[in-house]
Design a protein around this motif. Sequence first.
Motif, PDB file in Angstrom:
ATOM      1  N   ILE A   1      15.821  12.090  -0.997  1.00  0.00           N
ATOM      2  CA  ILE A   1      15.508  10.738  -1.487  1.00  0.00           C
ATOM      3  C   ILE A   1      16.565   9.752  -0.999  1.00  0.00           C
ATOM      4  O   ILE A   1      16.241   8.681  -0.490  1.00  0.00           O
ATOM      5  CB  ILE A   1      15.403  10.707  -3.025  1.00  0.00           C
ATOM      6  N   ARG A   2      17.841  10.124  -1.132  1.00  0.00           N
ATOM      7  CA  ARG A   2      18.913   9.223  -0.689  1.00  0.00           C
ATOM      8  C   ARG A   2      18.825   8.946   0.817  1.00  0.00           C
ATOM      9  O   ARG A   2      19.074   7.829   1.262  1.00  0.00           O
ATOM     10  CB  ARG A   2      20.281   9.798  -1.059  1.00  0.00           C
ATOM     11  N   GLU A   3      18.434   9.947   1.593  1.00  0.00           N
ATOM     12  CA  GLU A   3      18.307   9.766   3.042  1.00  0.00           C
ATOM     13  C   GLU A   3      17.062   8.970   3.424  1.00  0.00           C
ATOM     14  O   GLU A   3      17.010   8.361   4.491  1.00  0.00           O
ATOM     15  CB  GLU A   3      18.264  11.129   3.744  1.00  0.00           C
ATOM     16  N   ARG A   4      16.056   8.988   2.557  1.00  0.00           N
ATOM     17  CA  ARG A   4      14.769   8.342   2.866  1.00  0.00           C
ATOM     18  C   ARG A   4      14.486   7.138   1.980  1.00  0.00           C
ATOM     19  O   ARG A   4      13.319   6.783   1.773  1.00  0.00           O
ATOM     20  CB  ARG A   4      13.641   9.345   2.692  1.00  0.00           C
ATOM     21  N   LEU A   5      15.509   6.487   1.463  1.00  0.00           N
ATOM     22  CA  LEU A   5      15.312   5.381   0.528  1.00  0.00           C
ATOM     23  C   LEU A   5      14.356   4.309   1.052  1.00  0.00           C
ATOM     24  O   LEU A   5      13.594   3.725   0.283  1.00  0.00           O
ATOM     25  CB  LEU A   5      16.644   4.734   0.155  1.00  0.00           C
ATOM     26  N   ASP A   6      14.397   4.040   2.343  1.00  0.00           N
ATOM     27  CA  ASP A   6      13.567   2.973   2.892  1.00  0.00           C
ATOM     28  C   ASP A   6      12.295   3.473   3.578  1.00  0.00           C
ATOM     29  O   ASP A   6      11.625   2.724   4.280  1.00  0.00           O
ATOM     30  CB  ASP A   6      14.398   2.116   3.861  1.00  0.00           C
ATOM     31  N   GLU A   7      11.960   4.721   3.334  1.00  0.00           N
ATOM     32  CA  GLU A   7      10.725   5.287   3.882  1.00  0.00           C
ATOM     33  C   GLU A   7       9.663   5.322   2.786  1.00  0.00           C
ATOM     34  O   GLU A   7       9.976   5.396   1.605  1.00  0.00           O
ATOM     35  CB  GLU A   7      10.976   6.707   4.396  1.00  0.00           C
ATOM     36  N   PRO A   8       8.387   5.288   3.173  1.00  0.00           N
ATOM     37  CA  PRO A   8       7.312   5.366   2.180  1.00  0.00           C
ATOM     38  C   PRO A   8       7.357   6.685   1.402  1.00  0.00           C
ATOM     39  O   PRO A   8       7.753   7.723   1.943  1.00  0.00           O
ATOM     40  CB  PRO A   8       6.031   5.290   2.995  1.00  0.00           C
ATOM     41  N   ILE A   9       6.974   6.625   0.161  1.00  0.00           N
ATOM     42  CA  ILE A   9       6.862   7.823  -0.670  1.00  0.00           C
ATOM     43  C   ILE A   9       5.583   8.535  -0.263  1.00  0.00           C
ATOM     44  O   ILE A   9       4.501   7.980  -0.354  1.00  0.00           O
ATOM     45  CB  ILE A   9       6.811   7.476  -2.167  1.00  0.00           C
ATOM     46  N   LEU A  10       5.721   9.759   0.180  1.00  0.00           N
ATOM     47  CA  LEU A  10       4.566  10.575   0.550  1.00  0.00           C
ATOM     48  C   LEU A  10       4.652  11.870  -0.231  1.00  0.00           C
ATOM     49  O   LEU A  10       5.331  12.810   0.182  1.00  0.00           O
ATOM     50  CB  LEU A  10       4.549  10.841   2.058  1.00  0.00           C
ATOM     51  N   VAL A  11       4.000  11.910  -1.379  1.00  0.00           N
ATOM     52  CA  VAL A  11       4.023  13.111  -2.227  1.00  0.00           C
ATOM     53  C   VAL A  11       2.656  13.724  -2.327  1.00  0.00           C
ATOM     54  O   VAL A  11       1.669  13.102  -2.080  1.00  0.00           O
ATOM     55  CB  VAL A  11       4.557  12.803  -3.647  1.00  0.00           C
TER      56      VAL A  11
ATOM     57  N   PRO B   1       0.821  -1.214   0.000  1.00  0.00           N
ATOM     58  CA  PRO B   1       0.000   0.000   0.000  1.00  0.00           C
ATOM     59  C   PRO B   1       0.860   1.271   0.000  1.00  0.00           C
ATOM     60  O   PRO B   1       0.453   2.281  -0.521  1.00  0.00           O
ATOM     61  CB  PRO B   1      -0.831  -0.109   1.273  1.00  0.00           C
ATOM     62  N   PHE B   2       2.052   1.200   0.570  1.00  0.00           N
ATOM     63  CA  PHE B   2       2.952   2.341   0.534  1.00  0.00           C
ATOM     64  C   PHE B   2       4.276   1.864  -0.038  1.00  0.00           C
ATOM     65  O   PHE B   2       4.850   0.892   0.435  1.00  0.00           O
ATOM     66  CB  PHE B   2       3.164   2.939   1.934  1.00  0.00           C
ATOM     67  N   VAL B   3       4.754   2.544  -1.052  1.00  0.00           N
ATOM     68  CA  VAL B   3       5.976   2.159  -1.753  1.00  0.00           C
ATOM     69  C   VAL B   3       7.127   3.023  -1.251  1.00  0.00           C
ATOM     70  O   VAL B   3       6.967   4.220  -1.059  1.00  0.00           O
ATOM     71  CB  VAL B   3       5.783   2.333  -3.275  1.00  0.00           C
ATOM     72  N   THR B   4       8.296   2.409  -1.092  1.00  0.00           N
ATOM     73  CA  THR B   4       9.472   3.167  -0.672  1.00  0.00           C
ATOM     74  C   THR B   4      10.183   3.738  -1.895  1.00  0.00           C
ATOM     75  O   THR B   4       9.999   3.275  -3.026  1.00  0.00           O
ATOM     76  CB  THR B   4      10.460   2.279   0.106  1.00  0.00           C
ATOM     77  N   TRP B   5      11.016   4.742  -1.640  1.00  0.00           N
ATOM     78  CA  TRP B   5      11.821   5.324  -2.721  1.00  0.00           C
ATOM     79  C   TRP B   5      12.743   4.265  -3.316  1.00  0.00           C
ATOM     80  O   TRP B   5      12.971   4.233  -4.524  1.00  0.00           O
ATOM     81  CB  TRP B   5      12.629   6.508  -2.193  1.00  0.00           C
ATOM     82  N   ARG B   6      13.279   3.380  -2.476  1.00  0.00           N
ATOM     83  CA  ARG B   6      14.163   2.321  -2.962  1.00  0.00           C
ATOM     84  C   ARG B   6      13.432   1.412  -3.945  1.00  0.00           C
ATOM     85  O   ARG B   6      13.963   1.051  -4.989  1.00  0.00           O
ATOM     86  CB  ARG B   6      14.718   1.501  -1.800  1.00  0.00           C
TER      87      ARG B   6
END
Length: 131
Positions: free
Chosen positions: A121-131, A82-87
């Motif tokens: 993005i590089r710092e949050r690679l493993d966090e969900p994409i919230l745009v 349901p939530f995709v990471t930047w990675r």
Amino acid sequence: MGPWLYTCPQCGAKNYFQVSAMLSPEIHCHECGFVKMNPPEVRERVGKALEEHKWYAGFLELILAIEEELGISFEDADFPQPFVTWRRLLEVTLLHTGTAITAMQVITIMARYGDITEMDIRERLDEPILV
């Protein structure tokens, strides 16, 4: 999300509310003024659904822009969570582009369309994409 139909149990009037009205502790019938209480658990559930809906619309805009820029097509199976990471977005994009583009180029494109910096993005690679 579209309007929410509430039928008043007191007068039977049909009331149309935005779903966000369910975040309020109470709503009032437009005809008779009857008060419907929204319990905290309902408000919390609706709040989460609205956040997910908002997230999904922003995510779709992001992946459609990336697809158009790179001439690729993502598939539903590419993003099963349901939530995709930047990675995950980076990996899937590189998978679809092959060797035609580098990871840094993909991050630059994601930053441009995601309204976020490359460093974030590089710092949050493993966090969900919230745009």
